[in-house]
Design a protein around this motif. Structure first.
Motif, short mmCIF file in Angstrom:
data_model
loop_
_atom_site.label_atom_id
_atom_site.label_comp_id
_atom_site.label_asym_id
_atom_site.label_seq_id
_atom_site.Cartn_x
_atom_site.Cartn_y
_atom_site.Cartn_z
N ALA A 1 67.93 76.75 83.29
CA ALA A 1 68.51 77.20 81.79
C ALA A 1 69.95 76.63 81.88
O ALA A 1 70.79 76.39 82.92
CB ALA A 1 68.44 78.64 81.69
N ALA A 2 70.57 76.09 80.55
CA ALA A 2 71.94 75.75 80.54
C ALA A 2 72.39 76.30 79.17
O ALA A 2 71.56 76.74 78.26
CB ALA A 2 71.71 74.23 80.20
N THR A 3 73.52 76.52 79.36
CA THR A 3 74.40 77.17 78.24
C THR A 3 75.63 76.41 77.79
O THR A 3 76.30 75.99 78.74
CB THR A 3 74.54 78.73 78.27
OG1 THR A 3 75.20 79.42 77.15
CG2 THR A 3 75.62 78.72 79.63
N ARG A 4 76.11 76.55 76.55
CA ARG A 4 77.64 76.27 76.11
C ARG A 4 78.24 77.35 76.76
O ARG A 4 78.07 78.63 76.42
CB ARG A 4 77.60 75.95 74.92
CG ARG A 4 76.78 74.57 74.22
CD ARG A 4 77.24 74.57 72.56
NE ARG A 4 76.88 75.90 71.95
CZ ARG A 4 77.94 76.52 71.08
NH1 ARG A 4 78.93 75.68 70.75
NH2 ARG A 4 77.75 77.59 70.39
N LEU A 5 79.47 76.97 77.14
CA LEU A 5 80.30 78.08 77.56
C LEU A 5 80.84 79.01 76.21
O LEU A 5 81.09 80.23 76.33
CB LEU A 5 81.71 77.67 78.33
CG LEU A 5 82.71 78.67 78.70
CD1 LEU A 5 82.00 79.61 79.46
CD2 LEU A 5 83.82 78.10 79.18
N ASP A 6 81.11 78.14 75.07
CA ASP A 6 81.27 78.81 73.94
C ASP A 6 80.10 79.96 73.38
O ASP A 6 80.55 80.99 73.05
CB ASP A 6 81.18 77.81 72.63
CG ASP A 6 82.33 77.02 72.66
OD1 ASP A 6 83.38 77.32 73.43
OD2 ASP A 6 82.63 75.96 72.04
N SER A 7 78.89 79.66 73.89
CA SER A 7 77.94 80.62 73.56
C SER A 7 77.82 81.67 74.55
O SER A 7 77.88 83.15 73.92
CB SER A 7 76.42 79.88 73.71
OG SER A 7 76.24 78.86 72.87
N TYR A 8 78.07 81.51 75.66
CA TYR A 8 78.30 82.49 76.79
C TYR A 8 79.42 83.59 76.46
O TYR A 8 79.26 84.62 76.45
CB TYR A 8 78.54 81.94 78.25
CG TYR A 8 78.57 82.96 79.16
CD1 TYR A 8 77.51 83.47 79.78
CD2 TYR A 8 79.77 83.34 79.73
CE1 TYR A 8 77.55 84.47 80.83
CE2 TYR A 8 80.03 84.30 80.63
CZ TYR A 8 78.91 84.72 81.28
OH TYR A 8 78.89 85.72 82.37
N VAL A 9 80.74 82.97 76.06
CA VAL A 9 81.93 83.83 75.74
C VAL A 9 81.58 84.76 74.46
O VAL A 9 81.98 85.83 74.41
CB VAL A 9 83.02 82.75 75.44
CG1 VAL A 9 84.02 83.64 74.75
CG2 VAL A 9 83.47 82.52 76.86
N GLU A 10 80.84 84.28 73.38
CA GLU A 10 80.42 84.80 72.36
C GLU A 10 79.29 86.04 72.67
O GLU A 10 79.54 87.32 72.23
CB GLU A 10 79.79 83.98 71.11
CG GLU A 10 79.60 84.55 70.07
CD GLU A 10 78.96 83.98 68.91
OE1 GLU A 10 78.63 84.16 67.61
OE2 GLU A 10 79.00 82.40 69.19
N GLU A 11 78.40 85.62 73.60
CA GLU A 11 77.33 86.73 73.83
C GLU A 11 77.63 87.87 74.53
O GLU A 11 77.27 89.00 74.55
CB GLU A 11 76.13 85.96 74.52
CG GLU A 11 75.38 84.71 73.58
CD GLU A 11 74.57 83.88 74.30
OE1 GLU A 11 74.31 84.04 75.59
OE2 GLU A 11 73.80 83.24 73.76
N THR A 12 78.79 87.42 75.59
CA THR A 12 79.22 88.39 76.19
C THR A 12 80.56 89.34 75.90
O THR A 12 80.75 90.20 76.45
CB THR A 12 79.60 87.70 77.75
OG1 THR A 12 80.48 86.88 77.58
CG2 THR A 12 78.31 87.36 78.49
#
Length: 244
Positions: A154-165
């Motif tokens: 699985a791969a994620t944008r850091l932008d997505s991770y910061v928003e989700e967490t």
């Protein structure tokens, strides 16, 4: 990792290389950058590696209270140095996509009771997707994204991770991800623009990273001051350090 530069590439990308050189913030970084290019051209060992340890540039190293994103945490290789620099007071989001390294990273965190450490079993990338990965059981540091790889991650944008967490800030980003650094930076554009974290980005996995990565960062955050360090006698461990 390619070791030598085709001389034709120097002519083809002389403008970009000159722009990077002129954009570096101190004479020592400019000298290191030129020495790295000469080393890649002629195969000469680096005689004078930087006088500080890898990921410990005096201006860009981890600090007490930091929120750190470690892309390519492997088995916890840089975790201890971050803890030392932060005096044990930091939050670490440790990204490691491959199953074996991730499990070893989890074990390290549990065995050493590392405070504030969160292992994340994902790759950092320019989109939220699934990637094929080449996992080398004998040498985990050669794991890399590959269309022919036998492992899906699985791969994620850091932008997505910061928003989700719900992270309120990111103070430091380190990337040593075997040639995927530019893609990960593209996926972190929002975080970089908003938070201006200190950056520690490996430049040695792909020849074009020597110019593409610094110029990309300057294009999205021109206020960064940039430094280059080299931390081995060979082509390994050329690192771009950025401070806003």
């Amino acid at each position: 990792m390619a070791d030598r530069i085709d001389p034709a590439l120097i002519g083809a990308h002389a403008g970009e290389l000159s722009a990077v050189l002129e954009g570096l913030s101190d004479p020592l970084s400019r000298q290191v950058f030129l020495d790295v290019i000469r080393m890649r051209l002629y195969g000469r060992p680096m005689r004078y590696p930087s006088g500080y340890h890898v990921y410990r540039h005096p201006l860009a190293r981890a600090r007490k209270g930091d929120c750190i994103v470690d892309g390519g945490a492997a088995e916890g290789d840089t975790l201890q140095s971050f803890l030392e620099d932060c005096q044990g007071d930091c939050a670490m989001h440790l990204f490691e996509p491959t199953p074996i390294s991730y499990k070893r990273l989890q074990n390290y965190i549990a065995t050493h009771a590392v405070p504030g450490a969160q292992a994340v079993n994902k790759a950092l990338w320019s989109s939220d997707t699934t990637l094929r990965f080449e996992e080398n059981f004998g040498c985990t540091h050669s794991n890399h994204v590959s269309e022919s790889g036998g492992c899906e991650v699985a791969a994620t944008r850091l932008d997505s991770y910061v928003e989700e967490t719900g992270l309120e800030r990111v103070d430091l980003i380190k990337l040593d991800i075997e040639g995927a650094e530019l893609e990960a930076l593209k996926g972190a554009e929002g975080v970089i623009r908003r938070h201006k974290p200190r950056l520690q980005i490996c430049l040695y996995h792909k020849l074009e990273d020597l110019w593409e990565i610094p110029l990309y960062i300057k294009s999205i955050a021109p206020e960064y001051r940039m430094y280059v360090g080299h931390h081995s006698c060979c082509t390994l461990d050329t690192v771009l350090y950025c401070v806003a």
